[in-house]
Design a protein around this motif. Structure first.
Motif, short mmCIF file in Angstrom:
data_model
loop_
_atom_site.label_atom_id
_atom_site.label_comp_id
_atom_site.label_asym_id
_atom_site.label_seq_id
_atom_site.Cartn_x
_atom_site.Cartn_y
_atom_site.Cartn_z
N LEU A 16 -5.90 3.10 1.76
CA LEU A 16 -5.79 1.70 2.46
C LEU A 16 -7.42 1.15 2.28
CD1 LEU A 16 -3.68 2.50 5.68
CD2 LEU A 16 -2.92 1.25 3.78
N LEU A 17 -8.28 1.81 2.63
CA LEU A 17 -9.65 1.21 2.23
C LEU A 17 -9.84 0.80 0.96
CD1 LEU A 17 -12.17 0.20 3.80
CD2 LEU A 17 -13.23 2.40 3.10
N GLY A 18 -9.58 1.60 0.00
CA GLY A 18 -9.40 1.14 -1.53
C GLY A 18 -8.48 0.03 -1.92
N PHE A 19 -7.54 0.07 -1.33
CA PHE A 19 -6.58 -1.06 -1.67
C PHE A 19 -7.03 -2.51 -0.98
CE2 PHE A 19 -2.67 1.74 -1.96
CZ PHE A 19 -2.93 2.07 -3.13
N SER A 20 -7.82 -2.27 0.04
CA SER A 20 -8.16 -3.53 0.79
C SER A 20 -9.55 -4.07 0.05
CB SER A 20 -8.77 -3.27 2.21
OG SER A 20 -9.82 -2.47 2.19
N LYS A 21 -10.09 -3.28 -0.96
CA LYS A 21 -11.26 -3.73 -1.65
C LYS A 21 -11.00 -3.77 -3.08
CE LYS A 21 -14.69 -1.09 1.22
NZ LYS A 21 -15.93 -1.10 0.94
N GLU B 154 -17.77 7.12 -2.68
CA GLU B 154 -18.23 6.03 -1.86
C GLU B 154 -17.33 5.61 -0.78
OE1 GLU B 154 -18.71 5.83 -5.32
OE2 GLU B 154 -20.87 6.35 -5.31
N LEU B 155 -15.89 5.59 -1.26
CA LEU B 155 -14.70 5.16 -0.41
C LEU B 155 -14.76 6.45 0.75
CD1 LEU B 155 -11.93 3.83 -2.54
CD2 LEU B 155 -13.05 2.85 -0.64
N TRP B 156 -14.74 7.69 0.16
CA TRP B 156 -14.52 8.72 0.83
C TRP B 156 -15.79 8.98 1.88
CZ3 TRP B 156 -11.14 12.26 2.34
CH2 TRP B 156 -11.19 13.25 3.08
N LYS B 157 -17.01 8.69 1.52
CA LYS B 157 -18.08 8.54 2.45
C LYS B 157 -17.87 7.31 3.57
CE LYS B 157 -21.38 10.99 -0.43
NZ LYS B 157 -22.58 10.76 -1.37
N GLU B 158 -17.26 6.43 2.93
CA GLU B 158 -17.36 5.27 4.01
C GLU B 158 -16.23 5.46 5.29
OE1 GLU B 158 -16.26 0.55 4.11
OE2 GLU B 158 -16.77 1.48 2.03
N VAL B 159 -14.96 6.09 4.77
CA VAL B 159 -13.95 6.76 5.76
C VAL B 159 -14.75 7.60 6.79
CG1 VAL B 159 -11.97 7.67 5.88
CG2 VAL B 159 -12.00 6.07 4.25
N ARG B 160 -15.48 8.59 6.04
CA ARG B 160 -16.12 9.47 7.04
C ARG B 160 -17.01 8.82 7.94
NH1 ARG B 160 -17.34 14.82 5.68
NH2 ARG B 160 -17.92 14.55 7.81
N ASP B 161 -17.75 7.90 7.68
CA ASP B 161 -18.55 7.16 8.56
C ASP B 161 -17.90 6.53 9.51
OD1 ASP B 161 -20.99 8.20 6.97
OD2 ASP B 161 -21.06 6.15 5.83
N ALA C 162 0.85 -1.24 0.18
CA ALA C 162 0.08 0.05 0.00
C ALA C 162 0.91 1.40 0.10
CB ALA C 162 -0.92 -0.08 1.15
N LYS C 163 2.04 1.29 0.58
CA LYS C 163 2.81 2.20 0.68
C LYS C 163 3.38 2.71 -0.81
CE LYS C 163 7.00 3.92 3.03
NZ LYS C 163 7.78 3.71 4.12
N VAL C 164 3.62 1.79 -1.63
CA VAL C 164 4.22 2.18 -2.83
C VAL C 164 3.42 2.11 -4.14
CG1 VAL C 164 6.42 1.42 -2.21
CG2 VAL C 164 5.04 -0.35 -3.23
N GLN C 165 2.08 1.57 -3.96
CA GLN C 165 1.28 1.43 -4.97
C GLN C 165 0.52 2.85 -5.35
OE1 GLN C 165 0.40 -1.15 -6.74
NE2 GLN C 165 -0.96 0.26 -8.01
N GLU C 166 0.32 2.94 -6.76
CA GLU C 166 -0.41 4.31 -7.29
C GLU C 166 -1.95 4.08 -6.74
OE1 GLU C 166 1.30 6.79 -8.67
OE2 GLU C 166 3.08 6.07 -8.20
N PHE C 167 -2.19 5.45 -6.53
CA PHE C 167 -3.54 5.49 -6.18
C PHE C 167 -4.21 6.91 -6.83
CE2 PHE C 167 -7.27 6.41 -3.12
CZ PHE C 167 -8.17 5.25 -3.33
#
Length: 155
Positions: free
Chosen positions: A123-128, A136-143, A71-76
């Motif tokens: 990190l959540l994105g990579f895990s999915k 949706e990812l942003w809102k999930e983190v906010r939740d 996750a540290k080196v992967q492009e996002f």
């Protein structure tokens, strides 16, 4: 810090580590970049057999370490439209804080808070298996952060 008797030398270090906690401390106060919530299927205590088995399971711990290194080196990717959405959302959060004079957990929203949320989104994105930030990812983190702050308030 390294004490060379004549002067102190500070070295930046990049140490990967996982801190497992029952959530009773405000671990973010110690400067960790991201908290990844775990939802175990059974109650876990520090001395439980489950926890002990996890700590002794080298393969699982190695997989966790590999995930963090990956996750540290992967492009996002953060598309411009999502960056605009996050910018507006962040301004709204700051405005709410300004009107209340504090957040729900009593901590002020800072640039570090925004950076932590971005790291958590990544990190959540990579895990999915996702490599692009979405609303949706942003809102999930906010939740998740809203739930975390509510739990801290309850302590």
């Amino acid at each position: 810090k390294e004490d060379c008797q004549v002067f102190e030398q500070t070295h930046k270090m990049d140490i990967q580590m996982i801190v497992a906690t029952r959530g009773q401390g405000a671990i973010i106060d110690y400067g960790y970049e991201a908290i990844v919530p775990l939802e175990p299927q059974e109650p876990v205590s520090l001395r439980s057999e489950t926890t002990q088995a996890l700590l002794e399971d080298r393969e699982t711990m190695d997989l966790c370490r590999a995930y963090l290194a990956y996750a540290k080196v992967q492009e996002f990717d953060v598309p411009e439209s999502i960056a605009d959405f996050i910018s507006q959302d962040w301004m709204d959060v700051r405005q709410q804080e300004y009107s209340k004079k504090k957040t729900t957990d009593g901590m002020h929203m800072t640039e570090e808070t925004l950076q932590r949320w971005m790291t958590m989104s990544r990190l959540l994105g990579f895990s999915k298996g996702e490599y692009t930030l979405t609303e949706e990812l942003w809102k999930e983190v906010r939740d998740m952060e809203t739930q975390r702050m509510a739990k801290l308030d309850a302590l």
